[in-house]
Design a protein around this motif. Sequence first.
Motif, PDB file in Angstrom:
ATOM      1  N   THR A 114      -5.191  32.564  37.235  1.00 35.03           N
ATOM      2  CA  THR A 114      -6.470  33.229  37.033  1.00 35.03           C
ATOM      3  C   THR A 114      -6.547  33.802  35.643  1.00 35.03           C
ATOM      4  O   THR A 114      -7.556  33.702  34.950  1.00 35.03           O
ATOM      5  N   ALA A 115      -5.445  34.398  35.195  1.00 33.35           N
ATOM      6  CA  ALA A 115      -5.421  34.987  33.854  1.00 33.35           C
ATOM      7  C   ALA A 115      -5.566  33.926  32.788  1.00 33.35           C
ATOM      8  O   ALA A 115      -6.256  34.109  31.791  1.00 33.35           O
ATOM      9  N   MET A 116      -4.900  32.769  32.986  1.00 33.78           N
ATOM     10  CA  MET A 116      -4.993  31.683  32.018  1.00 33.78           C
ATOM     11  C   MET A 116      -6.417  31.175  31.927  1.00 33.78           C
ATOM     12  O   MET A 116      -6.945  30.931  30.847  1.00 33.78           O
ATOM     13  N   ALA A 117      -7.048  31.017  33.101  1.00 34.84           N
ATOM     14  CA  ALA A 117      -8.425  30.534  33.094  1.00 34.84           C
ATOM     15  C   ALA A 117      -9.330  31.544  32.422  1.00 34.84           C
ATOM     16  O   ALA A 117     -10.240  31.189  31.680  1.00 34.84           O
ATOM     17  N   ALA A 118      -9.055  32.816  32.677  1.00 30.87           N
ATOM     18  CA  ALA A 118      -9.873  33.853  32.067  1.00 30.87           C
ATOM     19  C   ALA A 118      -9.663  33.899  30.572  1.00 30.87           C
ATOM     20  O   ALA A 118     -10.594  34.132  29.802  1.00 30.87           O
ATOM     21  N   ALA A 119      -8.423  33.678  30.134  1.00 30.62           N
ATOM     22  CA  ALA A 119      -8.144  33.720  28.705  1.00 30.62           C
ATOM     23  C   ALA A 119      -8.774  32.537  27.996  1.00 30.62           C
ATOM     24  O   ALA A 119      -9.173  32.629  26.848  1.00 30.62           O
ATOM     25  N   ALA A 120      -8.839  31.397  28.679  1.00 26.89           N
ATOM     26  CA  ALA A 120      -9.432  30.221  28.065  1.00 26.89           C
ATOM     27  C   ALA A 120     -10.943  30.359  27.977  1.00 26.89           C
ATOM     28  O   ALA A 120     -11.562  29.990  26.995  1.00 26.89           O
ATOM     29  N   GLY A 121     -11.544  30.905  29.051  1.00 22.08           N
ATOM     30  CA  GLY A 121     -12.990  31.073  29.042  1.00 22.08           C
ATOM     31  C   GLY A 121     -13.366  32.536  28.919  1.00 22.08           C
ATOM     32  O   GLY A 121     -14.394  32.885  28.387  1.00 22.08           O
ATOM     33  N   LEU A 122     -12.509  33.380  29.510  1.00 23.95           N
ATOM     34  CA  LEU A 122     -12.565  34.831  29.467  1.00 23.95           C
ATOM     35  C   LEU A 122     -13.703  35.416  30.276  1.00 23.95           C
ATOM     36  O   LEU A 122     -13.468  36.213  31.151  1.00 23.95           O
TER      37      LEU A 122
ATOM     38  N   CYS B 255     -11.274  26.343  20.864  1.00 24.46           N
ATOM     39  CA  CYS B 255     -11.415  25.880  22.248  1.00 24.46           C
ATOM     40  C   CYS B 255     -10.161  25.222  22.791  1.00 24.46           C
ATOM     41  O   CYS B 255     -10.002  25.077  23.999  1.00 24.46           O
ATOM     42  N   CYS B 256      -9.265  24.825  21.878  1.00 18.97           N
ATOM     43  CA  CYS B 256      -8.196  23.923  22.310  1.00 18.97           C
ATOM     44  C   CYS B 256      -6.817  24.353  21.811  1.00 18.97           C
ATOM     45  O   CYS B 256      -6.277  23.759  20.861  1.00 18.97           O
TER      46      CYS B 256
ATOM     47  N   ASN C   9      -7.234  12.636  25.000  1.00 15.60           N
ATOM     48  CA  ASN C   9      -8.444  13.375  25.352  1.00 15.60           C
ATOM     49  C   ASN C   9      -9.094  13.960  24.103  1.00 15.60           C
ATOM     50  O   ASN C   9      -9.673  15.033  24.126  1.00 15.60           O
ATOM     51  N   ASN C  10      -8.914  13.248  23.002  1.00 16.60           N
ATOM     52  CA  ASN C  10      -9.497  13.665  21.724  1.00 16.60           C
ATOM     53  C   ASN C  10      -9.059  15.061  21.317  1.00 16.60           C
ATOM     54  O   ASN C  10      -9.798  15.810  20.685  1.00 16.60           O
ATOM     55  N   GLY C  11      -7.833  15.416  21.727  1.00 16.59           N
ATOM     56  CA  GLY C  11      -7.293  16.699  21.325  1.00 16.59           C
ATOM     57  C   GLY C  11      -7.806  17.878  22.115  1.00 16.59           C
ATOM     58  O   GLY C  11      -7.522  19.017  21.796  1.00 16.59           O
ATOM     59  N   LYS C  12      -8.575  17.617  23.177  1.00 14.16           N
ATOM     60  CA  LYS C  12      -9.136  18.708  23.962  1.00 14.16           C
ATOM     61  C   LYS C  12      -8.344  18.914  25.241  1.00 14.16           C
ATOM     62  O   LYS C  12      -7.817  17.969  25.825  1.00 14.16           O
ATOM     63  N   VAL C  13      -8.286  20.171  25.685  1.00  8.13           N
ATOM     64  CA  VAL C  13      -7.596  20.468  26.928  1.00  8.13           C
ATOM     65  C   VAL C  13      -8.454  19.956  28.085  1.00  8.13           C
ATOM     66  O   VAL C  13      -9.649  20.265  28.178  1.00  8.13           O
ATOM     67  N   PRO C  14      -7.866  19.156  29.012  1.00  9.18           N
ATOM     68  CA  PRO C  14      -8.662  18.633  30.133  1.00  9.18           C
ATOM     69  C   PRO C  14      -9.244  19.766  30.956  1.00  9.18           C
ATOM     70  O   PRO C  14      -8.570  20.756  31.211  1.00  9.18           O
TER      71      PRO C  14
END
Length: 204
Positions: free
Chosen positions: A8-16, A161-162, A193-198
């Motif tokens: 949950t924390a990782m998802a929040a940190a990625a999108g916050l 973003c990545c 994936n063009n350098g983007k996190v899936p």
Amino acid sequence: MITGGAVTAMAAAAGLLLAGCGTSGDGVRKEGPAQNQPAAKAVTRTPAATATPAQKVDAIKLVKADPKVSDQIKKNLKPCVKDQYPVDVTYGQLTDSGGADVVVNVLTCGDSLGIGSYVYRPKGDTYENVFTVEQSPVYADIDRRDLTITKQVYGPGDAVCCPSGVDVLTYHWSDGTFRETGRTHTDYNKVGNNGKVPSEGSEG
């Protein structure tokens, strides 16, 4: 292995900033607008009903009055639009205070990146800062009665973003302080994936 709270924390940190209002399977209450909206509102989450405070704190006032918060963070803590501040507030039981501890994450308006995370412990009619981290990007969360700190890891050329990976540190309150009890590191595979996190649910 990364715990459910760490994920949950990782998802929040990625999108916050989490979209919509609702309750997840682990009972975490989430409120707030979709990520990357300029009108970022304060997000309030309560990991457990028993940790609900009798009265919500004024997180903005709390942070700005805290001598442990850097002057730069205080200077940058301004409304994104009107009176809407980029702050995420979580109430839960982390210490032995017997009340609801408060986790405050200060974010940026544009990218919703965490620039400061703080834990406040109730002490009488006030709150005391018992944990501070200002190494951006960072995000603090509560996993049961543990504190998790998620830090994005960026390599040369990584876009905001990545990130190349993520570190998740776990702390437990013991003998009047938070002590690190574990850490995990995850490298993101960007090949193909063009350098983007899936994104979640996408196929490799």
